[in-house]
Design a protein around this motif. Structure first.
Motif, mmCIF file in Angstrom:
data_model
loop_
_atom_site.group_PDB
_atom_site.id
_atom_site.type_symbol
_atom_site.label_atom_id
_atom_site.label_comp_id
_atom_site.label_asym_id
_atom_site.label_seq_id
_atom_site.Cartn_x
_atom_site.Cartn_y
_atom_site.Cartn_z
ATOM 1 N N THR A 153 0.847 -1.193 0.000
ATOM 2 C CA THR A 153 0.000 0.000 0.000
ATOM 3 C C THR A 153 0.881 1.241 0.000
ATOM 4 O O THR A 153 1.821 1.334 0.803
ATOM 5 N N HIS A 154 0.566 2.183 -0.885
ATOM 6 C CA HIS A 154 1.280 3.464 -0.870
ATOM 7 C C HIS A 154 0.767 4.244 0.332
ATOM 8 O O HIS A 154 -0.393 4.615 0.400
ATOM 9 N N GLU A 155 1.641 4.450 1.300
ATOM 10 C CA GLU A 155 1.236 5.062 2.561
ATOM 11 C C GLU A 155 1.542 6.550 2.626
ATOM 12 O O GLU A 155 1.145 7.216 3.578
ATOM 13 N N GLY A 156 2.226 7.050 1.629
ATOM 14 C CA GLY A 156 2.523 8.479 1.604
ATOM 15 C C GLY A 156 3.839 8.742 0.905
ATOM 16 O O GLY A 156 4.553 7.826 0.504
ATOM 17 N N THR A 157 4.130 10.018 0.745
ATOM 18 C CA THR A 157 5.369 10.437 0.101
ATOM 19 C C THR A 157 6.090 11.423 1.006
ATOM 20 O O THR A 157 5.492 12.407 1.455
ATOM 21 N N LEU A 158 7.331 11.123 1.283
ATOM 22 C CA LEU A 158 8.179 12.018 2.063
ATOM 23 C C LEU A 158 8.750 13.050 1.093
ATOM 24 O O LEU A 158 9.473 12.692 0.153
ATOM 25 N N ARG A 159 8.416 14.290 1.310
ATOM 26 C CA ARG A 159 8.813 15.340 0.372
ATOM 27 C C ARG A 159 10.239 15.809 0.642
ATOM 28 O O ARG A 159 10.596 16.092 1.776
ATOM 29 N N LYS A 160 11.008 15.822 -0.434
ATOM 30 C CA LYS A 160 12.380 16.336 -0.413
ATOM 31 C C LYS A 160 13.180 15.834 0.791
ATOM 32 O O LYS A 160 13.801 16.595 1.512
ATOM 33 N N ASN A 161 13.180 14.520 0.972
ATOM 34 C CA ASN A 161 13.815 13.951 2.164
ATOM 35 C C ASN A 161 15.197 13.361 1.927
ATOM 36 O O ASN A 161 15.851 12.967 2.876
ATOM 37 N N ARG A 162 15.642 13.277 0.690
ATOM 38 C CA ARG A 162 16.941 12.662 0.440
ATOM 39 C C ARG A 162 17.637 13.367 -0.718
ATOM 40 O O ARG A 162 17.006 13.679 -1.720
ATOM 41 N N ILE A 163 18.929 13.578 -0.562
ATOM 42 C CA ILE A 163 19.727 14.151 -1.640
ATOM 43 C C ILE A 163 20.478 13.010 -2.302
ATOM 44 O O ILE A 163 21.195 12.258 -1.633
ATOM 45 N N THR A 164 20.325 12.878 -3.618
ATOM 46 C CA THR A 164 21.009 11.807 -4.336
ATOM 47 C C THR A 164 22.440 12.239 -4.645
ATOM 48 O O THR A 164 22.813 13.398 -4.470
ATOM 49 N N VAL A 174 6.640 5.939 0.082
ATOM 50 C CA VAL A 174 6.750 4.889 1.096
ATOM 51 C C VAL A 174 5.581 3.918 0.933
ATOM 52 O O VAL A 174 4.422 4.333 0.886
ATOM 53 N N PHE A 175 5.907 2.639 0.851
ATOM 54 C CA PHE A 175 4.922 1.576 0.705
ATOM 55 C C PHE A 175 5.068 0.616 1.873
ATOM 56 O O PHE A 175 6.179 0.353 2.335
ATOM 57 N N GLY A 176 3.958 0.079 2.344
ATOM 58 C CA GLY A 176 3.982 -0.898 3.427
ATOM 59 C C GLY A 176 3.233 -2.156 3.025
ATOM 60 O O GLY A 176 2.225 -2.098 2.311
ATOM 61 N N LEU A 177 3.736 -3.281 3.490
ATOM 62 C CA LEU A 177 3.099 -4.573 3.261
ATOM 63 C C LEU A 177 3.090 -5.314 4.593
ATOM 64 O O LEU A 177 4.139 -5.551 5.188
ATOM 65 N N LEU A 178 1.898 -5.650 5.071
ATOM 66 C CA LEU A 178 1.755 -6.369 6.331
ATOM 67 C C LEU A 178 1.749 -7.873 6.064
ATOM 68 O O LEU A 178 1.265 -8.328 5.020
ATOM 69 N N ALA A 179 2.268 -8.635 7.010
ATOM 70 C CA ALA A 179 2.353 -10.087 6.839
ATOM 71 C C ALA A 179 0.997 -10.690 6.495
ATOM 72 O O ALA A 179 0.890 -11.543 5.607
ATOM 73 N N GLU A 180 -0.074 -10.242 7.186
ATOM 74 C CA GLU A 180 -1.384 -10.833 6.918
ATOM 75 C C GLU A 180 -1.903 -10.480 5.522
ATOM 76 O O GLU A 180 -2.643 -11.251 4.925
ATOM 77 N N GLU A 181 -1.520 -9.325 5.001
ATOM 78 C CA GLU A 181 -1.910 -8.973 3.627
ATOM 79 C C GLU A 181 -1.192 -9.866 2.628
ATOM 80 O O GLU A 181 -1.788 -10.329 1.650
ATOM 81 N N TRP A 182 0.078 -10.126 2.862
ATOM 82 C CA TRP A 182 0.869 -10.968 1.969
ATOM 83 C C TRP A 182 0.343 -12.392 1.994
ATOM 84 O O TRP A 182 0.199 -13.023 0.955
#
Length: 186
Positions: A153-164, A174-182
């Motif tokens: 599940t797309h749980e949100g987007t961290l804005r400008k949080n990392r410099i490449t 950010v995506f999350g996957l719970l064991a029971e969903e899998w």
């Protein structure tokens, strides 16, 4: 179920899809695999291309030591085709991230990537992890689509949080996957 962090660092395989713990012996095979897609490295936090490769390879090893990453080399049969990692498996929480993944273009987009991720997810859950996260540069539409296909599940987007490494300030989806969903999807 308790979390078994030491068990995470195990070789995994399903047919020709193999994940081995990264060693110095994999350096040249990974160098060749990373060179197969020179354009993709602009969206990674650090480069594994050309003159940047050795520094990147060494940095991944340092992350294993300092930030508790489990580094895997991805093989198709005997051929090195990429890398992936368990990132910061939770000290007190049963949470980890799967990331720092690169696989060569000839194994992307088909059953190879799904099999590789299935091995990683199944193994993490078997070791007691209840939540798996994926953090993807928001410019990387292909990777975001692949993570969604896994049932995350797309749980949100961290804005400008990392410099490449190029100096670009990226947004991270950010995506999350719970064991029971899998478990209901497999």
């Amino acid at each position: 179920m308790t979390v078994d962090r030491p068990m995470l660092a195990q070789p995994l395989s399903d047919g020709d899809v193999r994940l081995e713990l990264r060693t110095e012996a994999h350096r040249e095979g990974l160098r060749a695999a990373c060179a197969a897609d020179p354009d993709i490295w602009d969206i990674y936090p650090f480069s594994m291309l050309g003159e940047h490769f050795d520094r990147g390879f060494d940095r991944i090893g340092e992350l294993a030591e300092t930030e508790n990453w489990v580094n895997f080399i991805v093989l198709n049969g005997e051929d090195v085709v990429g890398m992936t990692n368990y990132i910061r498996p939770g000290g007190f929480q049963p949470v980890l991230e799967i990331g720092g993944t690169y696989i060569a273009p000839d194994v992307r987009g088909g059953p190879f990537n799904r099999t590789m991720k299935t091995l990683l997810i199944d193994h993490a859950i078997a070791c007691g992890y209840r939540r798996i996260e994926f953090r993807v540069d928001a410019r990387n539409k292909r990777s975001m689509a692949a993570v969604l296909k896994l049932g995350a599940t797309h749980e949100g987007t961290l804005r400008k949080n990392r410099i490449t490494w190029t100096g670009y300030v990226r947004d991270t989806a950010v995506f999350g996957l719970l064991a029971e969903e899998w478990q209901t999807r497999t």
